[in-house]
Design a protein around this motif. Structure first.
Motif, PDB file in Angstrom:
ATOM      1  N   ARG A  36       0.159  -1.113   0.083  1.00 45.88           N
ATOM      2  CA  ARG A  36      -0.268   0.013   0.472  1.00 45.88           C
ATOM      3  C   ARG A  36       0.504   1.419   0.070  1.00 45.88           C
ATOM      4  N   LEU A  37       0.309   3.153  -0.687  1.00 41.13           N
ATOM      5  CA  LEU A  37       1.112   3.470  -0.417  1.00 41.13           C
ATOM      6  C   LEU A  37       0.309   4.341   0.770  1.00 41.13           C
ATOM      7  N   LEU A  38       1.245   4.558   1.397  1.00 40.41           N
ATOM      8  CA  LEU A  38       0.901   5.622   2.933  1.00 40.41           C
ATOM      9  C   LEU A  38       1.063   6.931   2.782  1.00 40.41           C
ATOM     10  N   ARG A  39       0.650   7.824   3.074  1.00 41.60           N
ATOM     11  CA  ARG A  39       0.613   9.183   2.916  1.00 41.60           C
ATOM     12  C   ARG A  39       0.916   9.517   4.475  1.00 41.60           C
ATOM     13  N   VAL A  70       2.219  11.132  -8.907  1.00 37.94           N
ATOM     14  CA  VAL A  70       2.274  11.398  -9.905  1.00 37.94           C
ATOM     15  C   VAL A  70       3.534  11.835 -10.863  1.00 37.94           C
ATOM     16  N   PRO A  71       3.403  11.274 -11.824  1.00 40.91           N
ATOM     17  CA  PRO A  71       4.875  12.009 -12.727  1.00 40.91           C
ATOM     18  C   PRO A  71       5.162  13.535 -12.337  1.00 40.91           C
ATOM     19  N   GLY A  72       6.206  14.100 -12.191  1.00 40.47           N
ATOM     20  CA  GLY A  72       6.524  15.695 -11.623  1.00 40.47           C
ATOM     21  C   GLY A  72       5.398  16.430 -11.340  1.00 40.47           C
ATOM     22  N   GLY A  73       4.096  15.626 -10.479  1.00 42.90           N
ATOM     23  CA  GLY A  73       3.633  15.778  -8.758  1.00 42.90           C
ATOM     24  C   GLY A  73       4.061  16.014  -7.104  1.00 42.90           C
ATOM     25  N   ARG A  74       4.047  16.818  -7.203  1.00 40.82           N
ATOM     26  CA  ARG A  74       3.624  17.171  -5.410  1.00 40.82           C
ATOM     27  C   ARG A  74       4.207  16.068  -4.491  1.00 40.82           C
ATOM     28  N   ALA A  75       2.554  15.630  -5.206  1.00 40.78           N
ATOM     29  CA  ALA A  75       1.822  14.643  -3.248  1.00 40.78           C
ATOM     30  C   ALA A  75       2.871  13.671  -3.682  1.00 40.78           C
ATOM     31  N   SER A  76       2.576  12.694  -2.555  1.00 37.51           N
ATOM     32  CA  SER A  76       3.923  11.671  -2.545  1.00 37.51           C
ATOM     33  C   SER A  76       3.589  11.060  -1.396  1.00 37.51           C
ATOM     34  N   ALA A  77       4.259   9.584  -1.576  1.00 37.89           N
ATOM     35  CA  ALA A  77       3.330   8.308  -0.264  1.00 37.89           C
ATOM     36  C   ALA A  77       4.739   7.913  -0.040  1.00 37.89           C
ATOM     37  N   TRP A  78       4.472   6.944   0.809  1.00 35.64           N
ATOM     38  CA  TRP A  78       5.547   6.440   1.113  1.00 35.64           C
ATOM     39  C   TRP A  78       5.361   4.779   1.110  1.00 35.64           C
TER      40      TRP A  78
END
Length: 101
Positions: A36-39, A70-78
């Motif tokens: 899973r990707l976690l914020r 998203v490529p080039g986006g700001r949002a990230s997750a672990w």
């Protein structure tokens, strides 16, 4: 006959999932959430360090790096499995007397 499973989402909502496979004789899948990707709001309570320290450790290769959603986006997750592995390593190193990273 399909089985319906009620899932509570991370945001507190409810999803209904239809399970068309019989699970009567199967063991539970322990890897269900391993990728899973976690914020950060889900990571921080698990690791108990602040976001800036996590990024400092990641830059040194001592903490999992976040992935861009998203490529080039700001949002990230672990990746959840990487976070859980890091936690287990911290526990093992503290038991072995190495201390925290």
């Amino acid at each position: 006959m399909a089985n319906h499973i009620k899932l509570i989402t991370a945001q507190g909502g409810i999803d209904m999932v239809t399970n068309i496979h019989s699970t009567a004789n199967q063991q539970p899948d322990k890897t269900l959430h391993s990728d899973r990707l976690l914020r950060w709001s889900e990571v921080q309570p698990t690791v108990s360090i602040c976001r800036s320290h996590a990024h400092q450790l990641a830059a040194k290769g001592l903490f999992p790096r976040p992935r861009k959603l998203v490529p080039g986006g700001r949002a990230s997750a672990w990746v959840e499995s990487e976070i859980m592995e890091w936690v287990q390593q911290r526990i093992a190193s503290s038991v072995d007397g190495e201390g925290a990273a």
